[in-house]
Design a protein around this motif. Structure first.
Motif, short mmCIF file in Angstrom:
data_model
loop_
_atom_site.label_atom_id
_atom_site.label_comp_id
_atom_site.label_asym_id
_atom_site.label_seq_id
_atom_site.Cartn_x
_atom_site.Cartn_y
_atom_site.Cartn_z
N HIS A 288 0.82 -1.22 0.00
CA HIS A 288 0.00 0.00 0.00
C HIS A 288 0.85 1.27 0.00
CE1 HIS A 288 -3.72 -2.22 0.56
NE2 HIS A 288 -3.10 -2.95 1.47
N ASN A 289 2.16 1.09 0.16
CA ASN A 289 3.09 2.23 0.16
C ASN A 289 3.63 2.37 -1.26
OD1 ASN A 289 5.46 3.83 0.31
ND2 ASN A 289 5.73 3.33 2.48
N ALA A 290 3.01 3.24 -2.03
CA ALA A 290 3.35 3.37 -3.45
C ALA A 290 4.81 3.77 -3.65
CB ALA A 290 2.43 4.39 -4.12
N GLU A 291 5.35 4.57 -2.75
CA GLU A 291 6.74 5.00 -2.89
C GLU A 291 7.69 3.84 -2.62
OE1 GLU A 291 9.95 7.77 -3.55
OE2 GLU A 291 7.88 7.50 -4.24
N LEU A 292 7.37 2.99 -1.66
CA LEU A 292 8.19 1.81 -1.41
C LEU A 292 8.18 0.88 -2.61
CD1 LEU A 292 9.92 0.02 0.43
CD2 LEU A 292 7.80 -0.86 1.45
N VAL A 293 7.00 0.67 -3.20
CA VAL A 293 6.90 -0.18 -4.39
C VAL A 293 7.71 0.41 -5.54
CG1 VAL A 293 5.31 -1.07 -6.15
CG2 VAL A 293 4.66 -1.13 -3.73
N ARG A 294 7.62 1.73 -5.72
CA ARG A 294 8.36 2.38 -6.80
C ARG A 294 9.87 2.20 -6.61
NH1 ARG A 294 11.21 6.71 -8.22
NH2 ARG A 294 11.28 7.59 -6.11
N ARG A 295 10.32 2.36 -5.37
CA ARG A 295 11.75 2.25 -5.11
C ARG A 295 12.24 0.79 -5.23
NH1 ARG A 295 14.52 6.60 -3.72
NH2 ARG A 295 13.38 8.51 -3.18
N ILE A 296 11.39 -0.18 -4.90
CA ILE A 296 11.77 -1.58 -5.11
C ILE A 296 11.91 -1.86 -6.60
CG2 ILE A 296 10.91 -3.96 -4.92
CD1 ILE A 296 9.76 -3.15 -2.17
N ARG A 297 10.99 -1.34 -7.39
CA ARG A 297 11.09 -1.51 -8.84
C ARG A 297 12.40 -0.91 -9.36
NH1 ARG A 297 6.46 0.34 -9.90
NH2 ARG A 297 5.38 -1.64 -10.25
N GLU A 298 12.73 0.25 -8.85
CA GLU A 298 13.96 0.94 -9.27
C GLU A 298 15.20 0.18 -8.81
OE1 GLU A 298 15.36 4.68 -7.13
OE2 GLU A 298 14.52 5.54 -8.96
N ALA A 299 15.19 -0.31 -7.57
CA ALA A 299 16.37 -0.97 -7.01
C ALA A 299 16.62 -2.35 -7.62
CB ALA A 299 16.22 -1.10 -5.49
N THR A 300 15.55 -3.08 -7.96
CA THR A 300 15.72 -4.43 -8.52
C THR A 300 15.95 -4.41 -10.02
OG1 THR A 300 13.32 -4.70 -8.82
CG2 THR A 300 14.28 -5.46 -6.72
N GLY A 301 15.48 -3.36 -10.70
CA GLY A 301 15.62 -3.28 -12.15
C GLY A 301 14.86 -4.37 -12.88
N ALA A 302 13.81 -4.89 -12.27
CA ALA A 302 13.04 -6.00 -12.87
C ALA A 302 11.56 -5.63 -12.91
CB ALA A 302 13.25 -7.27 -12.05
#
Length: 366
Positions: A288-302
């Motif tokens: 539910h934390n959109a910023e956390l999800v965005r940063r996970i997408r950025e950090a994993t590159g997947a």
């Protein structure tokens, strides 16, 4: 510590035949305060059976809240006790130091079974820890069953974002290849920071973090921890990482910094896996934390998907998992593997509590 998740599952502990309705019963502010006292009281215990005053009070509260939640859930589903064969009851983790052979989940499974009239499996982690395992994560076999149902092919990662984040890695081309571990804090430090600075224990939707600037020096210092280079399996206590002094940062910058840390902690597992996952499936409250999800997408590159995108339930997967594990426990099937917790051999676990009504066990044996 937000509340109690419930979910109805039809399963034999191997195949998931159906997922039914789910529910949520929140803890109130007094309940959460009591749980925080219990965490503090448990911090220095060396006996998992000890119940000093705050812990005893919290265990009674947790048990009562689960009784109330189950009664309400069954009523909402129009199910009597005979409509459910078994309950998987995880309880509330207040102590987890597997390196010392200690793990404690409060909640009285016997009282729950007696009150609701349904057999209950509880204390899922102790058997694994007793045999040298980390006692966590427990959900990988459920994640694999869900991936099979969805026809997903690996390598994929299922990431649960609770207080601590845990990952299940499912290898391509080999249904039996599972690797799992905790990856680091997910919501724990963010929630603690927000409570300290705002009095409200959540950065709702990641709104504060999205407006802030990451302090890279703080993130680097938090990542400079031997845990992140240790190969899996590995696990963490919720309090393994102490909230750093962020008093010089604004609320927004502090939230952004801790959110970035959680995301990069997740990505730190990638070099330790056989292959980088092509897909990350996210579940748990952190979705539910959109910023956390965005940063996970950025950090994993997947590619990153929320469990709901696959027709799963991001909010209910933990509850569903413990229903699945309860069925496995009843059949003495393994709950954990050497590659998921580091246990010496595949091991079952859980303690079965039966209600006074012997008819409940007769139904289970059919």
């Amino acid at each position: 510590m937000d509340g109690i998740d419930l979910a109805l599952v039809e399963t034999d502990g191997v195949v998931i035949h159906g997922l039914g309705p789910a529910g949520f019963h929140p803890y109130d502010q007094a309940d959460r305060q009591l749980l925080r006292k219990a965490l503090a009281a448990a911090a220095h215990l060396t006996d998992r059976d000890a119940r000093p005053e705050a812990l005893a009070e919290a265990e009674a509260m947790v048990t009562h809240r689960h009784i109330r939640a189950v009664d309400s859930f069954l009523a909402s589903c129009q199910l009597g006790p005979g409509g459910v064969d078994l309950i998987g009851f995880h309880g509330q983790t207040v102590l987890h130091r597997p390196e010392e052979g200690l793990t404690m989940q409060i909640g009285d499974g016997r009282k729950l079974a007696a009150h609701v009239g349904i057999p209950v499996v509880y204390d899922f982690r102790a058997a694994d820890v007793a045999l040298g395992g980390q006692g966590a994560p427990l959900v990988p076999l459920f994640h694999r069953a869900m991936a099979r149902n969805a026809g997903l092919t690996g390598p994929i990662a299922v990431l649960n974002l609770g207080g601590i984040a845990n990952v299940t890695y499912i290898e391509a081309g080999d249904d039996e290849a599972l690797i799992a571990c905790d990856t680091g804090p997910a919501n724990a430090l963010i929630d603690d920071f927000m409570l300290k600075r705002t009095g409200f224990p959540i950065d709702r939707d990641g709104a504060h973090a999205a407006c802030g600037t990451v302090n890279e020096a703080v993130v680097d210092s938090l990542l400079d921890n031997a845990f992140f280079t240790r190969p899996p399996p590995k696990s963490l206590d919720r309090n393994a990482f102490v909230l750093p002094d962020l008093s010089a940062l604004s609320v927004e910058d502090g939230a952004a910094t801790l959110t970035a840390f959680s995301a990069r902690a997740t990505a730190s597992i990638i070099p330790l896996l056989p292959q980088p996952p092509r897909l990350w499936v996210l579940c748990g409250g952190g979705t539910h934390n959109a910023e956390l999800v965005r940063r996970i997408r950025e950090a994993t590159g997947a590619e990153v998907a929320i469990a709901d995108d696959l027709g799963w339930s991001a909010d209910s997967m933990e509850a569903q998992a413990f229903a699945f594990l309860a069925a496995r426990s009843l059949r003495k099937l393994p709950l954990t593997l050497p590659t998921t917790t580091g246990v010496t051999a595949p091991v079952s676990g859980g303690v079965l509590a039966t209600p006074p009504d012997t008819g409940a066990m007769a139904r289970l044996k059919r």
